[in-house]
Design a protein around this motif. Structure first.
Motif, short mmCIF file in Angstrom:
data_model
loop_
_atom_site.label_atom_id
_atom_site.label_comp_id
_atom_site.label_asym_id
_atom_site.label_seq_id
_atom_site.Cartn_x
_atom_site.Cartn_y
_atom_site.Cartn_z
N ARG A 153 0.71 -1.26 0.05
CA ARG A 153 0.00 0.09 -0.05
C ARG A 153 0.94 1.39 0.03
NH1 ARG A 153 -1.96 -0.55 4.42
NH2 ARG A 153 -0.68 1.15 5.48
N CYS A 154 1.89 1.31 1.07
CA CYS A 154 2.71 2.58 1.01
C CYS A 154 3.59 2.53 -0.50
CB CYS A 154 3.58 2.52 2.11
SG CYS A 154 2.74 2.48 3.79
N ARG A 155 4.10 1.76 -0.91
CA ARG A 155 4.70 1.53 -2.31
C ARG A 155 3.92 1.99 -3.27
NH1 ARG A 155 7.65 -3.90 -4.33
NH2 ARG A 155 6.00 -3.79 -6.24
N GLU A 156 2.89 1.45 -3.43
CA GLU A 156 1.86 1.99 -4.38
C GLU A 156 1.50 3.47 -4.09
OE1 GLU A 156 1.10 0.49 -7.49
OE2 GLU A 156 2.97 -0.41 -6.45
N GLN A 157 1.12 4.11 -2.97
CA GLN A 157 0.87 5.48 -2.62
C GLN A 157 1.95 6.29 -3.12
OE1 GLN A 157 0.02 5.02 1.51
NE2 GLN A 157 -2.19 5.10 1.29
N VAL A 158 3.43 6.08 -2.68
CA VAL A 158 4.38 6.67 -3.13
C VAL A 158 4.48 6.98 -4.59
CG1 VAL A 158 7.05 7.05 -2.92
CG2 VAL A 158 5.60 6.33 -1.13
N GLY A 159 4.25 5.84 -5.08
CA GLY A 159 4.30 5.61 -6.86
C GLY A 159 3.34 6.70 -7.47
N ALA A 160 2.31 6.77 -6.73
CA ALA A 160 1.12 7.83 -7.32
C ALA A 160 1.57 9.08 -7.02
CB ALA A 160 -0.09 7.51 -6.74
N ALA A 161 2.36 9.41 -6.01
CA ALA A 161 2.84 10.93 -5.65
C ALA A 161 4.05 11.35 -6.24
CB ALA A 161 3.20 10.88 -4.11
N LEU A 162 5.04 10.30 -6.59
CA LEU A 162 6.23 10.66 -7.26
C LEU A 162 6.23 11.31 -8.65
CD1 LEU A 162 8.93 7.67 -6.49
CD2 LEU A 162 8.82 10.10 -5.61
N PRO A 163 5.35 11.15 -9.65
CA PRO A 163 5.32 11.88 -10.88
C PRO A 163 4.97 13.27 -10.45
CG PRO A 163 4.17 9.42 -11.03
CD PRO A 163 4.53 9.74 -9.46
N GLN A 164 3.98 13.44 -9.46
CA GLN A 164 3.53 14.87 -9.26
C GLN A 164 4.90 15.70 -8.91
OE1 GLN A 164 -0.48 15.13 -7.59
NE2 GLN A 164 0.16 13.10 -6.85
N LEU A 165 5.72 15.08 -7.90
CA LEU A 165 7.01 15.74 -7.18
C LEU A 165 7.88 16.07 -8.49
CD1 LEU A 165 7.46 13.94 -4.08
CD2 LEU A 165 6.67 16.12 -4.30
N LEU A 166 8.37 14.86 -9.23
CA LEU A 166 9.30 14.97 -10.21
C LEU A 166 8.87 16.08 -11.19
CD1 LEU A 166 9.99 11.11 -10.39
CD2 LEU A 166 11.56 13.06 -9.32
N GLY A 167 7.76 16.03 -11.63
CA GLY A 167 7.10 16.94 -12.71
C GLY A 167 6.92 18.26 -12.28
#
Length: 509
Positions: A434-448
Motif C-alpha cells: 500500500r505505501c509503495r503504491e501510494q508513493v508511486g502515485a505521488a512521485l510523478p507529481q513531485l518529479l514533474g
C-alpha cells in the motif's frame, strides 16, 4: 543578554546549508550521525534565537501594549534562567531546548508581533516562570519564585504538574482577576510548593531570588506545603495526591524520553490535533505500562537492516505526547514548532510503535531539512492528489507525505521479511505494498514540478531511485493488485469530491 545555553549570541550555524553529498542518503530516507547532528544543532540554534527574539520583543514593546510590570517580571524570570545556565548549562538545556518550550516561544512571539494580539502574549508569558523554575531545579539552585497557576494547576516543564487541593478542579480566573499562585522554594534535589492567594499586583509581585551554595529560608512541613523530591531515576516525585510527575521511557544507555501529559503547550493552539483526537489529560498506570512495553518491544524492529532507525529515534525524539484515542485506533502527528515531540495514541505493540516512530520522525527530519535548504518554491495552495489523504494537499504536504510513506514502505518490507507469524507477515506485506503504491502515485507529481529547487530535485530523484529499489522485491501474490486497486479507488474518490466541490462553487480546502 544571551539566551540560556550559550555564552555568545547564537547565530545560525556556520554549516547550516545542507551539503549536497547528504541528499542521496536523505532520499533513501536514511541518515548519518553527521546529518542528524546538523539537523539537531540547527533546530536548537533556532530555538535559542526565538527565545532571544521574544525577550527583545517584550523589552521593546511600546508603552501601553503590555500591562505595567510585565517586562520586569519577564526579565526577573529570564535572569533565573541565566543563573541556572551558569550553574549547570547541560541541565538548563534540557528545559530550554525542550520541544514545547519552542512551541510556547513561537506562540508568544507571534502574538507580540501581530497587531492586536498582545493580549494573547500577556496570557502566555507567565509560563516563563515555570520554565525558569524547572531549569533552576534541574541545575540544583536554591531559589524562591512565585508562579501563577494555569487552569488551576502549576506546570513545571520536564518535571511535572501540581493541582492544589483547595482549588477548583478546572477553569481559569475571570478576565482581570489575578490567578492563584504557588511559591516554589528550591533546594538541591528538592522543591517545596506553597499555595498563595492571588497576587493583587502581578506585575510587581514576589520576583525570583536565588543563591548558589548559600542557604535560603525553606518552609519545612508548613500546612498546605508540598514536598517534591528528585529520585535516583531522574523522576520528580511527591507523596501529595495533587502532584503528577512526568514519567519517562529509557534508551538502552539510560537517556530519557519523557511521556508528557502535563505541559500546556503539548498540543496545537486548538485543543485537538490535526486528526481530531484530544490530547490525554492524564495517562493512567495502564497507559504508562503500555507505552513502556511497546517502547521496549519496538527496539528490535527499529534495528532491522541496521542502526539507522534506532539512531534517528535517539537523536530526534525528546518526548511523546499521549493522545486520547479509542482502543484499536492508531493516530500520530508531529509539529514543526515542537521539533523533538511525537503526538501519538497509545501503541498496541512494539511493531506498531516502531512504524509510528519511523513515520513521524521522517516528517520531523524533512521539516528540519527544509529549514536548512529551500527544497521548492511552491505556495500553500491545496491541489495535489495524496493517496493517504482524502483532501487535496499543498505541494509541501505532498512532499512530506511521500517522504514519510517511502520510509514506511521500506520499514514494512523489512518487517515482512523478518516476521514468522503468517498473519502478521501477511499484514506487513499489505502495508508495504500500500505505501509503495501510494508513493508511486505521488512521485510523478513531485518529479514533474517546476517548483523544485536544485537540491529539492536532487532529493526527489533520490527518493524515486529508492522507490525503484523497493520494487525489486516481489510481494506474495495478490498484495500488489490489492494495493493498486486501493490507490486507484482513492484517486477516483478524490476526483469526484474535487469535481463536486468545484461544481458547488468553492475550491476544495
Amino acid at each position: 543578554m544571551n539566551p540560556p545555553g550559550t555564552t555568545t549570541p547564537a547565530p545560525a550555524p556556520a554549516d547550516s546549508a545542507l551539503p549536497d553529498e547528504m541528499l542521496p542518503v536523505l532520499g533513501s530516507t536514511g541518515s548519518t550521525p553527521q546529518l542528524l547532528a546538523l539537523l539537531v544543532s540547527h533546530q536548537h540554534a533556532r530555538r535559542l534565537l526565538t527565545l532571544r527574539a521574544l525577550l527583545e520583543a517584550v523589552m521593546d514593546a511600546p508603552a501601553g501594549v503590555l500591562p505595567a510590570g510585565t517586562a520586569d517580571r519577564v526579565l526577573r524570570d529570564w535572569r533565573l534562567l541565566e543563573a541556572a545556565d551558569r550553574a549547570d548549562s547541560a541541565a538548563t538545556r534540557q528545559v530550554v531546548q525542550y520541544p514545547h518550550t519552542g512551541a510556547w516561544a513561537e506562540r508568544c512571539l507571534r502574538a507580540l508581533t501581530r497587531p492586536g494580539q498582545a493580549h494573547r502574549a500577556v496570557e502566555e508569558l507567565p509560563h516563563l516562570a515555570g520554565l525558569a523554575v524547572a531549569a533552576a531545579a534541574r541545575a540544583g539552585l536554591r531559589f524562591t519564585v512565585d508562579v501563577p497557576l494555569r487552569d488551576g494547576e502549576l506546570r513545571l516543564p520536564t518535571l511535572g504538574g501540581h493541582r492544589p487541593a483547595l482549588l477548583p478542579a478546572a477553569g481559569s480566573p475571570a478576565p482581570g482577576t489575578p490567578a492563584p499562585r504557588i511559591r516554589v522554594i528550591g533546594e538541591p534535589r528538592r522543591l517545596w510548593l506553597v499555595p498563595l492567594p492571588p497576587d493583587p499586583d502581578p506585575g510587581h509581585g514576589h520576583g525570583p531570588t536565588w543563591a548558589s551554595g548559600q542557604d535560603l529560608d525553606t518552609p519545612g512541613p508548613l500546612p498546605g506545603s508540598v514536598e517534591v523530591r528528585l529520585g535516583a531515576d531522574g523522576i520528580w516525585r511527591s507523596a501529595a495526591p495533587g502532584w503528577r510527575p512526568l514519567q519517562a521511557l529509557r534508551h538502552p544507555d539510560g537517556r530519557a524520553v519523557l511521556i508528557d501529559d502535563v505541559d500546556p503547550y503539548r498540543d496545537e493552539e486548538r485543543r485537538t490535533n490535526p486528526y481530531g483526537l484530544d490530547i490525554a489529560d492524564r495517562l493512567d498506570l495502564g497507559g504508562h505500562a503500555a507505552w513502556r512495553t511497546a517502547w521496549r518491544d519496538a527496539r528490535p524492529w527499529l534495528r532491522l537492516g541496521g542502526p539507522t532507525r534506532a539512531a534517528e529515534v535517539g537523536a530526534l525524539l525528546d518526548c511523546v505526547v499521549p493522545l486520547a484515542g479509542a482502543p484499536g485506533a492508531q493516530c500520530s502527528a508531529t509539529r514543526g514548532e515542537a521539533f523533538g515531540a511525537l503526538l501519538s495514541s497509545t501503541p498496541r505493540d512494539g511493531l506498531e510503535l516502531a512504524a509510528t516512530l519511523v513515520h513521524e520522525l521522517q516528517h520531523a527530519k524533512l521539516l528540519a531539512v527544509s529549514q536548512l535548504a529551500v527544497l521548492h518554491t511552491a505556495d500553500d495552495t491545496p491541489g495535489y492528489f495524496a493517496p493517504w489523504r482524502p483532501d487535496p494537499r499543498p505541494f509541501d504536504g505532498l512532499f512530506q507525505g511521500a517522504y514519510a510513506h517511502l520510509a514506511l514502505a521500506d520499514f514494512h518490507l523489512r518487517a515482512a521479511k523478518a516476521l514468522i507469524d503468517p498473519a502478521r507477515r501477511d499484514a506487513a506485506w499489505a502495508d508495504h505494498c500500500r505505501c509503495r503504491e501510494q508513493v508511486g502515485a505521488a512521485l510523478p507529481q513531485l518529479l514533474g514540478a517546476r517548483a523544485l529547487t536544485r537540491q529539492g530535485r536532487a532529493l526527489a530523484n533520490a527518493m524515486a531511485a529508492h522507490h525503484t529499489r523497493l520494487k525489486e522485491h516481489a510481494p506474495p501474490d495478490g498484495h500488489l493488485a490489492r494495493a493498486t486497486a486501493y490507490v486507484e479507488t482513492a484517486r477516483v474518490i478524490w476526483r469526484r469530491r474535487r469535481a463536486q466541490m468545484t461544481t458547488n462553487g468553492r475550491e476544495p480546502a
